[in-house]
Design a protein around this motif. Structure first.
Motif, PDB file in Angstrom:
ATOM      1  N   UNK A  43       0.810  -1.132   0.035  1.00 52.64           N
ATOM      2  CA  UNK A  43      -0.021   0.040  -0.097  1.00 52.64           C
ATOM      3  C   UNK A  43       0.741   1.306   0.060  1.00 52.64           C
ATOM      4  N   UNK A  44       1.945   1.004   0.770  1.00 55.72           N
ATOM      5  CA  UNK A  44       2.944   2.239   0.525  1.00 55.72           C
ATOM      6  C   UNK A  44       3.660   2.478  -0.829  1.00 55.72           C
ATOM      7  N   UNK A  45       3.691   1.774  -1.646  1.00 55.80           N
ATOM      8  CA  UNK A  45       4.522   1.752  -3.074  1.00 55.80           C
ATOM      9  C   UNK A  45       3.374   2.320  -3.943  1.00 55.80           C
ATOM     10  N   UNK A  46       2.387   2.407  -3.742  1.00 59.23           N
ATOM     11  CA  UNK A  46       1.430   3.053  -4.845  1.00 59.23           C
ATOM     12  C   UNK A  46       0.367   4.029  -4.137  1.00 59.23           C
ATOM     13  N   UNK A 332      11.168  -1.058 -11.692  1.00 55.85           N
ATOM     14  CA  UNK A 332       9.949  -0.520 -11.661  1.00 55.85           C
ATOM     15  C   UNK A 332       9.698   0.271 -10.203  1.00 55.85           C
ATOM     16  N   UNK A 333       9.988  -0.414  -9.209  1.00 52.63           N
ATOM     17  CA  UNK A 333       9.971   0.426  -8.024  1.00 52.63           C
ATOM     18  C   UNK A 333      11.057   1.462  -7.737  1.00 52.63           C
ATOM     19  N   UNK A 334      12.330   1.227  -8.335  1.00 57.57           N
ATOM     20  CA  UNK A 334      13.007   2.252  -8.225  1.00 57.57           C
ATOM     21  C   UNK A 334      12.813   3.602  -9.048  1.00 57.57           C
ATOM     22  N   UNK A 383      -9.469   3.975  -5.579  1.00 58.78           N
ATOM     23  CA  UNK A 383      -8.604   4.011  -7.027  1.00 58.78           C
ATOM     24  C   UNK A 383      -7.190   4.089  -6.603  1.00 58.78           C
ATOM     25  N   UNK A 384      -6.502   2.998  -7.191  1.00 54.97           N
ATOM     26  CA  UNK A 384      -4.831   3.045  -7.107  1.00 54.97           C
ATOM     27  C   UNK A 384      -4.312   3.408  -8.459  1.00 54.97           C
ATOM     28  N   UNK A 385      -3.281   4.143  -8.184  1.00 48.82           N
ATOM     29  CA  UNK A 385      -2.257   4.372  -9.082  1.00 48.82           C
ATOM     30  C   UNK A 385      -1.289   3.174  -9.369  1.00 48.82           C
ATOM     31  N   UNK A 386      -1.464   2.663 -10.566  1.00 54.72           N
ATOM     32  CA  UNK A 386      -0.713   1.588 -11.228  1.00 54.72           C
ATOM     33  C   UNK A 386       0.881   1.797 -11.187  1.00 54.72           C
ATOM     34  N   UNK A 387       1.723   0.958 -11.065  1.00 49.97           N
ATOM     35  CA  UNK A 387       2.908   0.853 -11.597  1.00 49.97           C
ATOM     36  C   UNK A 387       3.252   0.521 -12.872  1.00 49.97           C
ATOM     37  N   UNK A 388       4.275   0.468 -13.600  1.00 48.33           N
ATOM     38  CA  UNK A 388       4.634   0.103 -14.773  1.00 48.33           C
ATOM     39  C   UNK A 388       4.451  -1.327 -15.177  1.00 48.33           C
TER      40      UNK A 388
END
Length: 589
Positions: A43-46, A332-334, A383-388
């Motif tokens: 949850x902290x990553x997005x 992606x996380x970087x 609504x979540x923001x998606x990673x690549x």
């Protein structure tokens, strides 16, 4: 007494503190104040928004679609207007606009709080800043891969491939033959081996035999005892047999009805020993080589090779795969962390954390938007923001365990609702054994209670590890909690094999030789499956020598004495794949 009664209602790690006096109550309040809520790492990553208001704008140019408006506080991380967003239970979408609104509940001081409560609704809609995506930088909404129908066409081999084939052919060892002394090469070409004479009696079926996948050379050392026994089997005296090779079986003159009744009686007599549901019956009205055309035999389940790119289904052309999932996840996380650490002045497409925003999500199905508008006051809409890459489809592997309180069976490829992290979608998983030491896994027809199993599904990419909750869907009742686990890996290269067992029954037994019937019903099927190893439930292993008669009976040779009441078995395997779900998201129903 109170603590002992409440202990069974709370988790085991809960502590009970007395609060009878004022000092004890102050001590408890100080302890409560020092507690900190642990937020899950995924949850902290997005970035995400818990919607407080839901609206929609209908556009006549796109029938059945609309623009969904979600208003709420942005949490966890910055949100870029060029990112894709995922609305829980609906799907992945692009943003057409992000508006930063005036905070309706600012936490500056008590006077500001009192003034904010007296504000009317018009002040809540005051737009402080508006962000529009850049078409050159906006991430495209790619869910499935577009397959190329000509990608599988056969091409002419290159010069390097032809040179490699020539080298392999030259390195091939010639077959050793026992010839009379003084025989020339021209004379040797006209001499037919005994093996060729035996195979020529079987007709042209040698070219159509099933290929047996053999394991590595290490496996042959493990079965040295069986190989030694087979050498002795070839030199056995044939006078000990109870019948001649050309002798017909007793059931050659039976009618079809009598033949089927006899099979039924023998099957019922051995019903208690069946390893249900792996044992299957060979159909009488259909050749076994056609019914089980996709199956093959394995010399060793552990060491026999199986090409992961062989005969893939059409659905595999619609998914994506990574060369290195761990490296892609790290990059992606970087990249997401780099966007979070950049200053606000350097990025004009990002909204800082804590802002009150209104998301304009475009091309949302009108039916789903209407449902969200009606349930916003009773259920959370996030609504979540998606990673690549997190909008693309692939094969997800879950490690899950059946919930002890759920007693109904869960069958493979049954429609289930998957909650993994922030996502919620419908899938049809394939269950298999979870053995990390093997490159192949054996499929399970049901999710068994107790140990952890592996579930493979088609689903949107989510980088592990993420928690998993599985719900059983029912049209009449509400979804029931069925299993739990976590996301283990991503990738379609894992091989899951479905096993079946064909059974036959000895009719005549002579020490290590037996005439077996009812495993096949045509001699052509016996020749087709001849390379596959057979075994018995009493622990004997052997091979098929030749068919006998016209009803599919066969001669088998084993590495030990065979009992008359024993059952002869043959294992066959084929690769199993998940099933593409007809519906992906529950809100679109």
């Amino acid at each position: 007494m109170c603590a002992s009664r409440l202990a069974s209602e709370f988790p085991k790690d809960c502590n009970f503190d007395p609060a009878d006096t004022r000092d004890e109550l102050h001590q408890f309040m100080g302890l409560l104040k020092a507690q900190r809520l642990s937020v899950p790492h995924w949850r902290k990553q997005r970035p995400y928004v818990v919607a407080q208001k839901v609206g929609m704008l209908v556009d006549d140019t796109t029938p059945g679609k609309c623009t969904l408006l979600l208003s709420g506080y942005l949490r966890a991380r910055k949100l870029s207007v060029n990112q894709l967003v995922h609305v829980t239970g609906v799907g992945d979408f692009q943003l057409s606009k992000v508006e930063v609104l005036k905070d309706p509940f600012p936490l500056l001081n008590e006077r500001r709080k009192q003034n904010s409560m007296e504000l009317d609704d018009s002040h809540d809609e005051e737009v402080l800043r508006s962000l529009v995506p850049d078409p050159m930088k906006q991430e495209p909404l790619v869910t499935e891969n577009t397959p190329d129908p000509l990608a599988g066409e056969q091409t002419w081999p290159t010069e390097a491939e032809m040179a490699e084939a020539d080298i392999n052919q030259k390195q091939g060892k010639p077959k050793k033959r026992s010839l009379p002394r003084g025989t020339s090469e021209y004379q040797a070409a006209w001499i037919i081996d005994e093996i060729d004479e035996e195979d020529s009696d079987n007709g042209d079926f040698d070219d159509d035999r099933m290929v047996l996948d053999r394991g590595e050379d290490q496996y042959s050392n493990q079965d040295q005892d069986f190989e030694d026994d087979k050498e002795t089997l070839y030199v056995q005296d044939m006078d000990n047999e109870t019948h001649n090779d050309s002798e017909m079986m007793d059931d050659e003159n039976l009618t079809r009805e009598q033949y089927e009744d006899q099979i039924k009686k023998i099957k019922e007599a051995h019903a208690e020993d069946e390893e249900f549901p792996d044992e299957v019956e060979t159909p009488i009205d259909q050749p076994a080589r056609k019914r089980f055309a996709k199956y093959r035999g394995l010399k060793s389940f552990r060491t026999s090779p199986w090409d992961p790119n062989e005969s893939l289904p059409q659905d595999y052309a619609r998914i994506f795969a990574f060369d290195n999932v761990a490296r892609t996840r790290k990059l992606v996380l970087k990249q997401a962390l780099k966007m979070e650490e950049e200053e606000e002045e350097s990025r004009d497409d990002c909204v800082p954390t804590g802002s009150y925003v209104r998301l304009h999500i475009k091309e949302v199905p009108l039916v789903a938007a209407s449902k969200l508008s009606s349930i916003v006051s009773t259920k959370p809409i996030i609504a979540f923001g998606l990673l690549q890459h997190e909008s693309k489809m692939s094969v997800l592997r879950f490690s899950l365990k059946k919930y002890d309180g759920y007693e109904d069976p869960i069958k493979t490829k049954e429609e289930l609702m998957i909650h993994v992290g922030f996502r919620q979608f419908v899938a049809r998983p394939v269950f298999s054994t979870d053995n990390i030491s093997l490159d192949k896994q054996e499929m399970e027809r049901f999710l068994h209670p107790g140990p952890f199993s592996l579930a493979s599904v088609y689903g949107p990419i989510s980088f592990p590890s993420l928690p998993l909750v599985v719900l059983k869907i029912s049209d009449a009742d509400a979804p029931a909690f069925a299993a739990f686990g976590s996301l283990k890996s991503i990738g379609p290269s894992k091989i899951i094999l479905k096993k079946i067992i064909l059974t036959g029954y000895p009719q005549r037994v002579s020490k290590m030789k037996a005439s077996v019937r009812y495993m096949f019903h045509k001699p052509e099927d016996v020749r087709w499956f001849k390379p596959v190893e057979v075994w018995t439930k009493c622990g004997r292993r052997g091979r098929v020598k030749e068919p006998v008669g016209t009803h599919g009976a066969m001669k088998c040779i084993f590495n030990g004495v065979v009992q008359q009441h024993d059952v002869v078995c043959m294992k066959l395997y084929k690769r199993a794949y998940p099933q593409w779900p007809e519906r992906m998201y529950p809100q679109l129903l």
